[in-house]
Design a protein around this motif. Sequence first.
Motif, PDB file in Angstrom:
ATOM      1  N   ALA A 155       3.623  14.691  -1.774  1.00  0.00           N
ATOM      2  CA  ALA A 155       2.917  13.693  -0.946  1.00  0.00           C
ATOM      3  C   ALA A 155       1.647  14.244  -0.315  1.00  0.00           C
ATOM      4  O   ALA A 155       1.336  13.950   0.849  1.00  0.00           O
ATOM      5  CB  ALA A 155       3.845  13.119   0.119  1.00  0.00           C
ATOM      6  N   HIS A 156       0.901  15.054  -1.067  1.00  0.00           N
ATOM      7  CA  HIS A 156      -0.407  15.530  -0.624  1.00  0.00           C
ATOM      8  C   HIS A 156      -1.498  14.899  -1.472  1.00  0.00           C
ATOM      9  O   HIS A 156      -1.283  14.557  -2.638  1.00  0.00           O
ATOM     10  CB  HIS A 156      -0.518  17.051  -0.780  1.00  0.00           C
ATOM     11  CG  HIS A 156       0.366  17.834   0.123  1.00  0.00           C
ATOM     12  ND1 HIS A 156       0.215  17.838   1.493  1.00  0.00           N
ATOM     13  CD2 HIS A 156       1.416  18.661  -0.138  1.00  0.00           C
ATOM     14  CE1 HIS A 156       1.126  18.622   2.037  1.00  0.00           C
ATOM     15  NE2 HIS A 156       1.873  19.132   1.075  1.00  0.00           N
ATOM     16  N   HIS A 157      -2.672  14.772  -0.894  1.00  0.00           N
ATOM     17  CA  HIS A 157      -3.879  14.570  -1.691  1.00  0.00           C
ATOM     18  C   HIS A 157      -4.723  15.838  -1.543  1.00  0.00           C
ATOM     19  O   HIS A 157      -4.589  16.578  -0.568  1.00  0.00           O
ATOM     20  CB  HIS A 157      -4.658  13.332  -1.245  1.00  0.00           C
ATOM     21  CG  HIS A 157      -5.278  13.443   0.122  1.00  0.00           C
ATOM     22  ND1 HIS A 157      -4.626  13.042   1.287  1.00  0.00           N
ATOM     23  CD2 HIS A 157      -6.492  13.910   0.535  1.00  0.00           C
ATOM     24  CE1 HIS A 157      -5.406  13.257   2.332  1.00  0.00           C
ATOM     25  NE2 HIS A 157      -6.544  13.788   1.907  1.00  0.00           N
ATOM     26  N   GLY A 158      -5.552  16.091  -2.520  1.00  0.00           N
ATOM     27  CA  GLY A 158      -6.295  17.342  -2.529  1.00  0.00           C
ATOM     28  C   GLY A 158      -7.641  17.242  -1.840  1.00  0.00           C
ATOM     29  O   GLY A 158      -8.331  16.214  -1.926  1.00  0.00           O
ATOM     30  N   VAL A 159      -8.025  18.322  -1.171  1.00  0.00           N
ATOM     31  CA  VAL A 159      -9.395  18.528  -0.705  1.00  0.00           C
ATOM     32  C   VAL A 159      -9.845  19.830  -1.355  1.00  0.00           C
ATOM     33  O   VAL A 159      -9.474  20.919  -0.922  1.00  0.00           O
ATOM     34  CB  VAL A 159      -9.482  18.621   0.830  1.00  0.00           C
ATOM     35  CG1 VAL A 159     -10.938  18.846   1.265  1.00  0.00           C
ATOM     36  CG2 VAL A 159      -8.918  17.370   1.490  1.00  0.00           C
ATOM     37  N   ALA A 199       0.842  -1.200   0.000  1.00  0.00           N
ATOM     38  CA  ALA A 199       0.000   0.000   0.000  1.00  0.00           C
ATOM     39  C   ALA A 199       0.875   1.247   0.000  1.00  0.00           C
ATOM     40  O   ALA A 199       1.911   1.283   0.669  1.00  0.00           O
ATOM     41  CB  ALA A 199      -0.913   0.009   1.224  1.00  0.00           C
ATOM     42  N   PRO A 200       0.484   2.262  -0.753  1.00  0.00           N
ATOM     43  CA  PRO A 200       1.278   3.495  -0.761  1.00  0.00           C
ATOM     44  C   PRO A 200       1.206   4.180   0.582  1.00  0.00           C
ATOM     45  O   PRO A 200       0.236   4.015   1.336  1.00  0.00           O
ATOM     46  CB  PRO A 200       0.592   4.329  -1.855  1.00  0.00           C
ATOM     47  CG  PRO A 200      -0.815   3.809  -1.909  1.00  0.00           C
ATOM     48  CD  PRO A 200      -0.706   2.351  -1.608  1.00  0.00           C
ATOM     49  N   PRO A 201       2.221   4.947   0.940  1.00  0.00           N
ATOM     50  CA  PRO A 201       2.193   5.651   2.227  1.00  0.00           C
ATOM     51  C   PRO A 201       1.067   6.684   2.231  1.00  0.00           C
ATOM     52  O   PRO A 201       0.669   7.194   1.184  1.00  0.00           O
ATOM     53  CB  PRO A 201       3.566   6.340   2.273  1.00  0.00           C
ATOM     54  CG  PRO A 201       4.000   6.445   0.849  1.00  0.00           C
ATOM     55  CD  PRO A 201       3.431   5.242   0.167  1.00  0.00           C
ATOM     56  N   PRO A 202       0.503   6.968   3.414  1.00  0.00           N
ATOM     57  CA  PRO A 202      -0.587   7.957   3.478  1.00  0.00           C
ATOM     58  C   PRO A 202      -0.094   9.338   3.074  1.00  0.00           C
ATOM     59  O   PRO A 202       1.069   9.686   3.253  1.00  0.00           O
ATOM     60  CB  PRO A 202      -1.011   7.916   4.951  1.00  0.00           C
ATOM     61  CG  PRO A 202       0.193   7.406   5.677  1.00  0.00           C
ATOM     62  CD  PRO A 202       0.868   6.452   4.734  1.00  0.00           C
ATOM     63  N   THR A 203      -1.003  10.116   2.515  1.00  0.00           N
ATOM     64  CA  THR A 203      -0.668  11.474   2.099  1.00  0.00           C
ATOM     65  C   THR A 203      -1.371  12.477   2.998  1.00  0.00           C
ATOM     66  O   THR A 203      -2.388  12.175   3.619  1.00  0.00           O
ATOM     67  CB  THR A 203      -1.080  11.708   0.635  1.00  0.00           C
ATOM     68  OG1 THR A 203      -2.480  11.425   0.489  1.00  0.00           O
ATOM     69  CG2 THR A 203      -0.283  10.816  -0.305  1.00  0.00           C
ATOM     70  N   ALA A 204      -0.814  13.673   3.059  1.00  0.00           N
ATOM     71  CA  ALA A 204      -1.395  14.738   3.884  1.00  0.00           C
ATOM     72  C   ALA A 204      -2.348  15.572   3.045  1.00  0.00           C
ATOM     73  O   ALA A 204      -2.103  15.787   1.852  1.00  0.00           O
ATOM     74  CB  ALA A 204      -0.282  15.617   4.448  1.00  0.00           C
ATOM     75  N   PRO A 205      -3.443  16.062   3.631  1.00  0.00           N
ATOM     76  CA  PRO A 205      -4.402  16.850   2.842  1.00  0.00           C
ATOM     77  C   PRO A 205      -3.872  18.240   2.503  1.00  0.00           C
ATOM     78  O   PRO A 205      -3.253  18.908   3.322  1.00  0.00           O
ATOM     79  CB  PRO A 205      -5.619  16.944   3.761  1.00  0.00           C
ATOM     80  CG  PRO A 205      -5.068  16.782   5.143  1.00  0.00           C
ATOM     81  CD  PRO A 205      -3.898  15.852   5.017  1.00  0.00           C
TER      82      PRO A 205
END
Length: 318
Positions: free
Chosen positions: A141-145, A12-18
């Motif tokens: 290493a972010h995901h978007g909100v 699993a890929p590492p978690p990303t920060a929002p």
Amino acid sequence: MSLTPPAVQSSAPPPTAPLYLVDASLYVFRAWHSMPDEFHDAEGWPTNAVQGFARFLAELIERERPRHIAIAFDEALDSCFRNRLYPAYKANRPPAPDALRRQFAHCKALCRALGLVVLADTEYEADDLIGSALQAGRRRAHHGVIVSADKDLSQLLQGADEQWDYARGQRWTAAGVRARHGVEAHQIADYLALCGDAIDNIPGVPGIGCKTAASLLHHFGTLDALLARSDEIGFLRFRGAAQAAAKLRQHADAAQLYRQLTTIACDAPLGEGADGFARRDGDAQALSALCTALRFGPLTRRRLYAAAGLTWAPVAEA
């Protein structure tokens, strides 16, 4: 011999920060239309839009405590690259009155005083700035909100990205786009090119409505495949298939132009966001000056200072 089992490595890929990306214009316009006109600054100009926007920002920050956030503004009202491609783009919108344009400037100043990154450009719209920031954020290493109800922005969603209609309290990922719009996230630009977008003055292909556009994309996948295989459309089982095929062949060039308009650019200059989107320290002096000039009440001032990581001292301001 060791009996300890080997460690299981997760794929699993590492978690990303929002990374919160706010479509500012939507919330400024909403405040302009919904807030009473009883608010005025020290010079007598209306401040209802900036009052409402300030409360929205304070609530968002109180609720989410974002560590990375950018606020995107529209400055390319008639100078966007899309206007050169298609002069009628958004030509159906009246220019913003001076009282509102003045408040947009206050809203940007407020964001900076709160330590938030502001994105604005005369060539690219807020959607493009959000798309470009999201691309840059993924590399960090972010995901978007994406804080907006605008359906155009759903085309940006991938993986853990979310779109948030803040006013309705609804959030969805790429997996939820089909239930909302009838097509997948990556098909939104093609979908709007086919059926049009009245808000942006994009007519779409004559005779192709929302349901027909969704059906065609469900079958063919993309606009390019649809145009390349237009001779197959007449054999599909929906009313008016033959007419739709003829319209698409007749208006193929227009459909491709409209897709250039509906596709969000992800290569816009990021200005303040070029080095990242981490929140900065609030500017107490700038925030105090704005609160005084805009005649914010004590509750709003206290919330804004708290949002900026500052302590409001009424005696010191007086």
